[in-house]
Design a protein around this motif. Sequence first.
Motif, PDB file in Angstrom:
ATOM      1  N   MET A   1      -1.278  10.929   6.152  1.00 15.33           N
ATOM      2  CA  MET A   1      -1.722   9.375   6.185  1.00 15.33           C
ATOM      3  C   MET A   1      -0.656   8.623   6.293  1.00 15.33           C
ATOM      4  N   THR A   2      -1.090   7.553   6.028  1.00 18.68           N
ATOM      5  CA  THR A   2      -0.052   6.201   6.107  1.00 18.68           C
ATOM      6  C   THR A   2       0.967   6.159   5.047  1.00 18.68           C
ATOM      7  N   THR A   3       2.153   5.800   5.612  1.00 19.28           N
ATOM      8  CA  THR A   3       3.247   5.684   4.680  1.00 19.28           C
ATOM      9  C   THR A   3       3.124   4.296   4.030  1.00 19.28           C
ATOM     10  N   ARG A   4       4.340   3.815   3.552  1.00 23.82           N
ATOM     11  CA  ARG A   4       4.306   2.546   2.742  1.00 23.82           C
ATOM     12  C   ARG A   4       4.076   1.423   3.563  1.00 23.82           C
ATOM     13  N   ILE A   5       3.202   0.413   3.323  1.00 20.57           N
ATOM     14  CA  ILE A   5       2.699  -0.629   4.052  1.00 20.57           C
ATOM     15  C   ILE A   5       2.679  -1.777   3.374  1.00 20.57           C
ATOM     16  N   PHE A   6       3.251  -3.165   3.935  1.00 19.66           N
ATOM     17  CA  PHE A   6       3.348  -4.411   3.475  1.00 19.66           C
ATOM     18  C   PHE A   6       2.327  -5.223   4.237  1.00 19.66           C
ATOM     19  N   ASN A   7       1.821  -6.122   3.156  1.00 16.03           N
ATOM     20  CA  ASN A   7       0.771  -6.885   3.866  1.00 16.03           C
ATOM     21  C   ASN A   7       0.867  -8.401   3.325  1.00 16.03           C
ATOM     22  N   VAL A   8       0.449  -9.417   3.845  1.00 22.05           N
ATOM     23  CA  VAL A   8       0.676 -10.643   3.270  1.00 22.05           C
ATOM     24  C   VAL A   8      -0.991 -11.264   3.514  1.00 22.05           C
TER      25      VAL A   8
ATOM     26  N   TYR B   1       0.823  -1.356  -0.088  1.00 17.54           N
ATOM     27  CA  TYR B   1      -0.232   0.070   0.059  1.00 17.54           C
ATOM     28  C   TYR B   1       0.660   1.334  -0.112  1.00 17.54           C
ATOM     29  N   ASN B   2       0.439   2.268  -0.671  1.00 17.23           N
ATOM     30  CA  ASN B   2       1.235   3.362  -0.933  1.00 17.23           C
ATOM     31  C   ASN B   2       2.675   3.164  -1.270  1.00 17.23           C
ATOM     32  N   MET B   3       2.629   2.510  -2.445  1.00 18.24           N
ATOM     33  CA  MET B   3       3.976   1.948  -2.911  1.00 18.24           C
ATOM     34  C   MET B   3       5.138   2.942  -3.135  1.00 18.24           C
ATOM     35  N   PHE B   4       4.873   3.975  -3.509  1.00 11.19           N
ATOM     36  CA  PHE B   4       5.761   5.089  -3.702  1.00 11.19           C
ATOM     37  C   PHE B   4       6.065   6.036  -2.578  1.00 11.19           C
ATOM     38  N   ASN B   5       5.237   5.915  -1.345  1.00  5.72           N
ATOM     39  CA  ASN B   5       5.716   6.234  -0.012  1.00  5.72           C
ATOM     40  C   ASN B   5       5.248   7.916  -0.078  1.00  5.72           C
ATOM     41  N   ASN B   6       4.396   8.003  -0.580  1.00  4.44           N
ATOM     42  CA  ASN B   6       3.864   9.431  -0.850  1.00  4.44           C
ATOM     43  C   ASN B   6       3.044  10.069   0.312  1.00  4.44           C
ATOM     44  N   GLN B   7       3.381  11.398   0.765  1.00  9.16           N
ATOM     45  CA  GLN B   7       2.909  11.959   1.745  1.00  9.16           C
ATOM     46  C   GLN B   7       1.791  12.538   1.613  1.00  9.16           C
ATOM     47  N   ASN B   8       0.639  12.109   2.063  1.00 11.96           N
ATOM     48  CA  ASN B   8      -0.669  12.613   1.654  1.00 11.96           C
ATOM     49  C   ASN B   8      -0.941  13.001   3.141  1.00 11.96           C
ATOM     50  N   ALA B   9      -1.675  14.387   3.072  1.00 12.23           N
ATOM     51  CA  ALA B   9      -2.020  15.071   3.976  1.00 12.23           C
ATOM     52  C   ALA B   9      -3.781  15.107   3.997  1.00 12.23           C
ATOM     53  N   ILE B  10      -4.146  15.049   5.165  1.00 11.95           N
ATOM     54  CA  ILE B  10      -5.698  14.884   5.235  1.00 11.95           C
ATOM     55  C   ILE B  10      -6.317  16.206   5.992  1.00 11.95           C
ATOM     56  N   THR B  11      -5.495  16.816   7.040  1.00 18.78           N
ATOM     57  CA  THR B  11      -5.917  17.853   7.581  1.00 18.78           C
ATOM     58  C   THR B  11      -4.594  18.648   8.126  1.00 18.78           C
ATOM     59  N   ASN B  12      -4.574  19.495   8.830  1.00 19.90           N
ATOM     60  CA  ASN B  12      -3.630  20.253   9.595  1.00 19.90           C
ATOM     61  C   ASN B  12      -3.942  20.494  10.712  1.00 19.90           C
ATOM     62  N   THR B  13      -2.730  20.369  11.596  1.00 16.33           N
ATOM     63  CA  THR B  13      -2.944  20.447  13.130  1.00 16.33           C
ATOM     64  C   THR B  13      -2.181  22.180  13.537  1.00 16.33           C
TER      65      THR B  13
END
Length: 834
Positions: free
Chosen positions: A821-828, A792-804
């Motif tokens: 949001m999430t960085t790169r995640i690996f799943n089996v 998931y998020n193979m290219f490790n893009n930094q996607n923002a959903i809100t600001n603090t």
Amino acid sequence: MKTINKIIPFFLLLLTVGMFAQTAKVTGIVSDDNHNPVEGVNVSCLGHSAITDTNGFYTILIPANKKVVLVYTHVALKSVTQTFQLKPNDIVEFNPVIEAKADQIGEVVITSNKKRVTGIINIEPEVIRNIPKLSGGVVDILKTLGSASSTTEGGAYSVRGGNYDENLVYVNEVEIYRPFLVRSGQQEGLSFTNTDLIQNIDFSAGGFQAKYGDKMASVLDITYRKPTKFGASLEASLLGGSMSVEGASKNKKWSALTGIRYRNNSLIVNSQETQSNYKPSFADIQTNVNYNVSKKVQISFLGNVSQNKYQYQPLTRQTNFGTLTDPIALQIFYEGIEKDQYQTYFGAVKTTFTPNDKNAYKFITSLYHTQEAEHYDIDAAYSLGEVDTNIGSDTYGNVTYSRAIGSQLNHARNDLDALIYNAEIKGSHNYKKKFQIDWGLKYAHESIRDRIVEYEVIDSAGFSINPPRIDLPHNDQPYNPYVGPLVPYQNVRATNFVNINRLSGFLQGNTKLMLGEHQLWINAGIRSQSWQVMGDTSNNSSVILWNFSNTIARTQTVVSPRAQISFKPNWQKDMLFRFSTGFYYQPPFYRELRDQYGVVNPDVKAQKSIHYVLSNDYNFKMWNRPFKLVSEVYYKAMTDVNTYTLDNVRIRYRANNDAVAYAYGFDCRLNGAFVPGTESWFSFGYMKTEENQDGRGYVARPTDQRLKFGILFQDYMPNIPNVKLYLNLTYNTGLPGGSPSYADVYQYQTRLRDYRRADVGFSYLFTEKNNERPEGHWLKKFKELALGFEIYNMFNNQNAITNTWVRDAYTKSQYGIPNYMTTRIFNVKLTMRL
């Protein structure tokens, strides 16, 4: 691995591909009873024949306007016959299953493609089960369409400028509701729809028929399977698991389908910048039971019990931002915990009575009960500092000097209990198979018990910051003492008992006409809804009391005419043109009645939208495989708009109908078998939506997402067909947002960064060659056995959903720090089907 370089020749050949005028086409994939494609099947009709390829794919031309029989034969399997009667240029997909022990004989008489005529997008459930899906449901597919968008990691999505509350969702013709108090996509552990149980998925992005309900944006219509024999499935991954069992009685009167799911989002949260202790528990069980009382009467039950527990204890966070010459870091140290819980119970009974082939009646009742609690006390002590950018330094990347400090305390004790009851009767009548009338009448009762207690206190450099909404006396400390009130920066306290009664109905008719050799379909209908808001409310800044003098009772009524016209000219090219228009009122639900201070306004009107949708549907053949190009232009004019602020997935309405708005755009989608035996698509969307509040001028709405690109691609290794590839890729331009929830939209017109995401899954299918294995082989027990690896998020893009937003009292500056949001995640993932 096959590549997609075949796309370039496609655009060169697009305008030259044609079809024979007096023929129709049947295409599909032939599979065995283990759902494996069968090569070498001979498909014959009136002296013409075709042979399935290595992926079981075939296509054959047949005469139009006459009943013909297709025969499917194979040297090692039984034959299959199928009868068709098609119109000129019709393209029908038929995927026969050749069983080893019995012949399959049936008849299909098709005079038109109903879903194509109505503009409904049909999605293959098998595609959803196979693709990598972080949100765990249908939304992962909708993200790849040009008309739908989602920049969260939950089950929420928006369509053509609408928000998350403007989408209708049906399962087995029963309307489905989302939890009320969900603030974050991480809290949406499980969407209602269980992908293991789905048989059919239809989606309409606007201009839908009167038979669908009263929302302004879209319709997602899902049907669960009716089993005919025993089956089971199991899926297990690092994100959780699911299991389903289905079966039918010997006399086929009873059938049942049950699914259990468990979801754990700790892998997602642990990939973010905030270090935390996270103990989620998202689980549900669904069942669908069908009973055939007789040939004329069928009864079905759909039930769901869901319990989502969200326990979150943040520890630390560091976010680097700023510029290369002036890098800044935000460091936060947390104390406290958040405990949220959402328990929902849902049941629906549908009785279908078909006295003859011309008339059908349905009676549907449903009950939805949700108990939700949102409790948290989190103190965040933060510092803004300068980052060491000297490469080679022992403190490289660390904060070397703090320019500002502060603290922020967030508190909430929000509890909600909602009970929603629906009773509906619908009828359908056919007259000489040329004209059809559908009607329905529905009663709904909504009972809401809601308590809101939440506040935010902010301290910066020893100074308590006052709220932005109140007038304060002159403050020139330390020269003179401050004598104004000490109040929280934000404070909402309210208790509401609200009951809403709704009565709605629809009447629509559709017919097919011939204009010479051209075909014309017309659907016209009307909806109406009347609703009454009653209840007791109390809103007090210091204490909560029941105040029966605040009893409210309001009744409103709306009427919505709608129409769709489809025209299919008798051309060599298989073209279809559609135009849809109508009024789409959205009577307010409880959340739309409650403003950002917790006050219920019973006088909130229904938001009104007028849709104009013009579309073209083009079926053609390329590389001897079927393709479709769908394009739509649309315009929506909106009045009595209930404006809102958007924080992650939580919507807070102003509940005053103070705006007018518009949305227009263009969507197109090209889908087909780019790789034989698979379906992929490429989509593009452009959309602009703006609103005008109180005549102050037009500004971008929170959902103003201008450009959208989506790809869903399936592939396999030619030399190792057991290995499958699934790719879904999304690019959206940035949404307006990230400003403080209290901010004036006319002063804060910032946008979040562009959303870019690519998820890829690889799957090794152990049962790919089951038809070649000897009887008794252990893999013969499985219809499917696969081991998958997902990124998931193979290219490790930094996607923002809100600001603090943090404040520095010394420099009087305010900083918006992106919440990524999430960085790169690996799943089996392991998948088994019996």
